[in-house]
Design an enzyme around this catalytic site. Structure first.
Site, mmCIF file in Angstrom:
data_model
loop_
_atom_site.group_PDB
_atom_site.id
_atom_site.type_symbol
_atom_site.label_atom_id
_atom_site.label_comp_id
_atom_site.label_asym_id
_atom_site.label_seq_id
_atom_site.Cartn_x
_atom_site.Cartn_y
_atom_site.Cartn_z
ATOM 1 N N HIS A 97 76.300 20.239 50.303
ATOM 2 C CA HIS A 97 77.727 20.561 50.426
ATOM 3 C C HIS A 97 78.243 20.153 51.799
ATOM 4 C CE1 HIS A 97 76.703 23.888 53.085
ATOM 5 N NE2 HIS A 97 75.777 24.250 52.208
ATOM 6 N N ASP A 379 70.997 22.408 51.810
ATOM 7 C CA ASP A 379 69.955 21.854 52.672
ATOM 8 C C ASP A 379 68.566 22.209 52.155
ATOM 9 O OD1 ASP A 379 70.175 24.559 53.270
ATOM 10 O OD2 ASP A 379 70.389 24.295 55.425
#
Length: 480
Positions: A97, A379
């Site tokens: 994102h 992540d």
């Protein structure tokens, strides 16, 4: 002659003064105007340096700037590069994102005032931002898999909520989408003009920031797309493991890795002193300050060029930030050396890689479905993927990072297919563990699809213990 000597003397004197001026500026002995976007250099909120080239040694400020991924001019990328006799037949995109508001807050300090509404006249700017907002406002009745249908399609709070996507995050993925559109649609015609729902596969976790990031990239890729032809699936796990999430050995490796992180932190006396100083400034016990994961909110201050918080006892400052960021970098370095994270990554990334390989094989066998796959993630999704692929030197996934798998068909030998792997626009195919040796033996510019298939279906398990032959066996192996 006399005139010539005087001229040379004046020229030497001018050069000496120029060097002296630059030296004084470098050491901050004279003021330098850094006014940008109408903001005075005297403003306390200007905390961001502007490095031009990568420093010769690890610099925590430089690394943090790369992590922020501030939108700027269009970047150069290697996506879509191949010899003329190769045809692009499918693309699989994994993204982190975009820029978000912190998930944590520094105790007893004021939250950074970041506006999460989308305003075309505010930086960072993108020419499609206003059209994106307009198009998102028309999609409120879209049929996405639950619970995605209850999430907002774009950020819209005047003061960001925790973890909310910012305007920076939207612009980052509008840029990603536009870049991929120029390469994959305009140049390679990956999708026909009358593309169908079946030719896209879209999946995201249940966070608004991942759904909105996916929509921003998709809008940059397919501007003004038909809402009736777009369907996002929900993925409950950040590992995108679907029905294969139970894996005891993966959890065992994760516990070992977390223990390693803990022991490394204990050895860092400078880090503990820094936490202690910050705890005194905000008036809480060191343990409470540490548990608040202060690097997360500090990165928000840093990436948005907002001053770090102050109290009556002092200010958190750049030196505190550097110490914590440096420890992060050291942690990543030791993680690569100790290999515990690799075990976790091989098992954590297998389900998502297995799904990707299966899609590629269907395309290679003639399927025209799922030609463009987009997985919008975190992540903690991309990091184990990079590690499992053998890309141990890759930087930790920045905001709006992208990892792309391209599948190519050889027009001269239509039954032969090859893959390219790209990370943030850089071709890393021959850095992967399954294609390093092939590159040494063959002059071909791409890696055979078979290499990736064998790696995912067999070699990932061999790398773990040398005896497991399936994901289930590897996950339930005892005594490893």
């Amino acid at each position: 002659m006399l005139f010539r000597n005087r001229f040379l003397l004046l020229l030497a004197l001018a050069a000496l003064l120029a060097v002296l001026s630059l030296s004084l500026q470098f050491f901050h002995l004279i003021p330098v105007s850094t006014a940008k976007n109408g903001v005075s250099s005297k403003s306390r909120k200007r905390i961001m340096p502007d490095p031009v080239t990568e420093p010769p040694v690890t610099d925590p400020v430089y690394e943090a700037l790369l992590y922020c991924n501030i939108p700027s001019v269009a970047e150069r990328s290697m996506e879509g590069h191949a010899p003329h006799h190769f045809k692009l037949v499918s693309v699989h995109v994994f993204i982190r994102h975009g820029d978000r508001y912190p998930l944590y807050a520094i105790p007893k300090t004021k939250r950074p005032e970041i506006d999460c509404t989308l305003v075309a006249s505010r930086k960072p700017y993108h020419p499609k931002l206003e059209a994106f907002v307009s198009h998102m406002s028309k999609g409120s009745g879209s049929s996405f898999e639950s619970p995605l249908n209850s999430l907002p399609l774009y950020p819209n709070h005047p003061l960001c909520e925790m973890g909310e996507l910012t305007q920076t995050g939207v612009v980052q993925h509008l840029q990603n989408g536009q870049l991929l559109r120029d390469i994959y649609l305009r140049k390679h015609k990956l999708l026909p003009n009358n593309w169908s729902t079946e030719q896209l596969y879209l999946e995201t976790t249940g966070k608004s920031r991942t759904l909105q990031s996916g929509l921003a990239l998709l809008y940059g890729f397919l501007p003004d797309f038909d809402w009736k032809k777009v369907y996002f699936r929900h993925q409950p796990s950040a590992l995108f493991c679907s029905g294969s999430c139970y894996c005891p050995l993966r959890n065992h490796f994760l516990e070992k890795e977390q223990r390693r992180q803990y022991l490394l932190r204990l050895k860092n006396s400078q880090l503990e002193r820094t936490y202690g100083e910050m705890a005194k400034i905000v008036g809480v016990p060191t343990k409470q300050l540490r548990a608040a994961n202060p690097i997360d909110p500090m990165l928000c201050h840093f990436c948005h060029n907002v001053s770090f918080p102050c109290t009556g006892s002092g200010c958190i400052d750049m030196e505190h930030f550097k110490v914590i960021k440096t420890h992060q970098i050291e942690d990543e370095r030791e993680r690569r050396e100790k290999k515990l994270y690799l075990g976790y990554s091989l098992l954590g990334a297998h389900p998502i890689l297995n799904q990707t390989v299966d899609r590629m094989l269907r395309t290679a066998h003639g399927s025209t479905e799922e030609l463009f796959t987009l997985l919008s993630a975190h992540d903690v999704t991309l990091s184990p993927l990079l590690s499992a692929l053998g890309l141990s030197d890759a930087r930790f996934p920045r905001f709006a990072a992208r990892l792309i798998f391209e599948l190519w068909q050889d027009r001269e030998k239509p039954t032969e297919h090859s893959v390219r792997i790209l990370y943030n626009g850089v071709d890393v195919t021959f850095h992967t563990s399954f294609c390093q040796d092939y590159h040494k033996r063959s002059p071909k510019p791409m890696c055979p699809l078979e290499n990736l298939v064998h790696f995912v279906k067999r070699d990932m398990f061999v790398a773990l213990d040398g005896s497991s032959t399936s994901y289930y066996d590897a996950c339930h192996k005892e005594g490893v």
